[in-house]
Design a protein around this motif. Structure first.
Motif, short mmCIF file in Angstrom:
data_model
loop_
_atom_site.label_atom_id
_atom_site.label_comp_id
_atom_site.label_asym_id
_atom_site.label_seq_id
_atom_site.Cartn_x
_atom_site.Cartn_y
_atom_site.Cartn_z
N ASP A 278 0.86 -1.18 0.00
CA ASP A 278 0.00 0.00 0.00
C ASP A 278 0.90 1.23 0.00
O ASP A 278 1.54 1.54 0.99
CB ASP A 278 -0.91 -0.02 1.23
N PHE A 279 0.91 1.93 -1.14
CA PHE A 279 1.73 3.13 -1.25
C PHE A 279 0.89 4.41 -1.17
O PHE A 279 1.34 5.48 -1.57
CB PHE A 279 2.53 3.09 -2.56
N GLY A 280 -0.33 4.28 -0.64
CA GLY A 280 -1.18 5.43 -0.43
C GLY A 280 -2.08 5.73 -1.60
O GLY A 280 -1.71 5.51 -2.77
N ASN A 281 -3.30 6.18 -1.30
CA ASN A 281 -4.28 6.57 -2.33
C ASN A 281 -4.57 5.44 -3.31
O ASN A 281 -4.79 5.67 -4.51
CB ASN A 281 -3.80 7.81 -3.09
N GLY A 282 -4.56 4.21 -2.80
CA GLY A 282 -4.89 3.06 -3.63
C GLY A 282 -3.76 2.56 -4.51
O GLY A 282 -3.94 1.59 -5.26
N ALA A 283 -2.59 3.18 -4.43
CA ALA A 283 -1.46 2.77 -5.28
C ALA A 283 -0.84 1.49 -4.72
O ALA A 283 -0.59 1.38 -3.53
CB ALA A 283 -0.42 3.87 -5.35
N THR A 284 -0.59 0.53 -5.60
CA THR A 284 0.07 -0.73 -5.21
C THR A 284 1.48 -0.83 -5.77
O THR A 284 2.14 -1.85 -5.60
CB THR A 284 -0.77 -1.93 -5.68
N GLU A 285 1.93 0.22 -6.45
CA GLU A 285 3.28 0.26 -6.99
C GLU A 285 3.93 1.60 -6.66
O GLU A 285 3.24 2.62 -6.54
CB GLU A 285 3.28 0.06 -8.51
N LEU A 286 5.23 1.57 -6.49
CA LEU A 286 5.97 2.80 -6.24
C LEU A 286 6.02 3.66 -7.50
O LEU A 286 5.86 3.15 -8.62
CB LEU A 286 7.40 2.48 -5.81
N PRO A 287 6.25 4.97 -7.34
CA PRO A 287 6.46 5.81 -8.53
C PRO A 287 7.66 5.31 -9.33
O PRO A 287 8.56 4.65 -8.79
CB PRO A 287 6.73 7.20 -7.94
N LYS A 288 7.67 5.63 -10.59
CA LYS A 288 8.82 5.27 -11.42
C LYS A 288 9.97 6.24 -11.15
O LYS A 288 9.76 7.41 -10.85
CB LYS A 288 8.43 5.29 -12.90
N ALA A 289 11.18 5.72 -11.24
CA ALA A 289 12.35 6.57 -11.11
C ALA A 289 12.51 7.41 -12.37
O ALA A 289 12.13 7.01 -13.47
CB ALA A 289 13.60 5.72 -10.88
N ASN A 290 13.05 8.61 -12.20
CA ASN A 290 13.38 9.44 -13.35
C ASN A 290 14.65 8.91 -14.02
O ASN A 290 15.54 8.38 -13.35
CB ASN A 290 13.60 10.90 -12.93
N LYS A 291 14.72 9.05 -15.32
CA LYS A 291 15.93 8.66 -16.05
C LYS A 291 16.81 9.89 -16.26
O LYS A 291 16.35 10.93 -16.73
CB LYS A 291 15.56 8.04 -17.40
N VAL A 292 18.07 9.77 -15.87
CA VAL A 292 19.02 10.86 -16.07
C VAL A 292 20.27 10.29 -16.75
O VAL A 292 20.54 9.08 -16.66
CB VAL A 292 19.40 11.53 -14.74
N VAL A 293 21.00 11.14 -17.41
CA VAL A 293 22.23 10.72 -18.09
C VAL A 293 23.42 11.33 -17.35
O VAL A 293 23.50 12.55 -17.18
CB VAL A 293 22.25 11.16 -19.56
N VAL A 294 24.30 10.45 -16.86
CA VAL A 294 25.50 10.89 -16.15
C VAL A 294 26.71 10.32 -16.87
O VAL A 294 26.84 9.10 -17.02
CB VAL A 294 25.48 10.41 -14.68
N SER A 295 27.57 11.20 -17.33
CA SER A 295 28.78 10.79 -18.08
C SER A 295 28.42 9.87 -19.24
O SER A 295 29.11 8.88 -19.50
CB SER A 295 29.78 10.12 -17.13
N GLY A 296 27.33 10.21 -19.91
CA GLY A 296 26.92 9.45 -21.08
C GLY A 296 26.19 8.15 -20.77
O GLY A 296 25.81 7.43 -21.69
N LYS A 297 25.96 7.86 -19.50
CA LYS A 297 25.29 6.62 -19.12
C LYS A 297 23.95 6.93 -18.47
O LYS A 297 23.86 7.78 -17.59
CB LYS A 297 26.17 5.83 -18.14
N GLU A 298 22.90 6.24 -18.93
CA GLU A 298 21.57 6.45 -18.36
C GLU A 298 21.46 5.76 -17.01
O GLU A 298 21.83 4.60 -16.85
CB GLU A 298 20.49 5.89 -19.30
N MET A 299 20.98 6.53 -16.01
CA MET A 299 20.86 6.01 -14.66
C MET A 299 19.50 6.40 -14.08
O MET A 299 18.81 7.27 -14.62
CB MET A 299 21.98 6.56 -13.77
#
Length: 207
Positions: A138-159
């Motif tokens: 239970d992640f609140g407000n009926g959510a059963t999954e966590l939010p998705k992580a944001n995708k960022v690029v660090v030194s040319g690598k997606e993290m």
């Protein structure tokens, strides 16, 4: 003892780490060895957030105090900042904290078959059971999954930027602290709670 694999070593307080990278519950022994476990059960009677510095990096961990009616108390810690730890928090949020809960952990290895699917990479998992039923996070407000992580690029690598995940987990930890530690006072705005604020909101659990 509230662990599935029993040992007579140690005193009335037992400290274990729930490892999100290996899917194990690990207890360090006095002689330098370790014991590993697959499950942990009992009533969660306290939570707090602990911080320490490792190789110059500040590490936050959720610590749970778990009791089973005996003199033994289990203090189980899991490092925050991962989906694995976030799911544990969601499972605690879904549970009736006045009753015992069982946490099971494990790992599926790359190449293993699950149903008609082949596991592509090592994957850890955690489940929780209460009153004979498997809990849905239970992640609140009926959510059963966590939010998705944001995708960022660090030194040319997606993290992954785990900020959305960490913010939601911190909010839930604030709610758990309110339930288990009412003497600490309510968290007025859970949207603003971070792991440090959650740590300060709870009185330290008795060792």
């Amino acid at each position: 003892m509230a662990l599935a694999k029993r040992s007579n070593n140690g005193g009335n307080n037992i400290f274990v780490d729930i490892k999100g990278n290996t899917g194990e519950i690990v207890r360090k022994l006095e002689g330098g060895g370790v014991e590993t476990y697959d499950s942990l059960d009992g009533t969660v009677t306290g939570v707090d957030v602990r911080s320490n510095t490792y190789k110059g990096e500040e590490i936050h961990s959720l610590r749970m105090k778990i009791e089973d009616g005996s003199d033994t108390k289990i203090f189980a810690s899991v490092g925050l900042g991962s989906f694995f730890a976030g799911k544990i928090v969601g499972l605690l949020n879904a549970a009736d904290l006045s009753k015992p809960i069982t946490l099971n952990v494990g790992q599926m290895k790359a190449g293993e078959t699950v149903g008609d699917r082949v596991v592509e990479k090592d994957t850890t998992w955690v489940t929780a059971w209460q009153d004979g039923k498997r809990l849905t996070p239970d992640f609140g407000n009926g959510a059963t999954e966590l939010p998705k992580a944001n995708k960022v690029v660090v030194s040319g690598k997606e993290m992954n930027d785990m900020t959305p995940v960490n913010e939601k987990v911190a909010e839930l930890i604030g709610g758990l602290i309110d339930k288990l530690h009412p003497e600490a006072g309510p968290s007025d705005d859970h949207e603003q709670v971070d792991v440090d604020a959650a740590a300060g909101a709870a009185q330290r659990m008795a060792a």
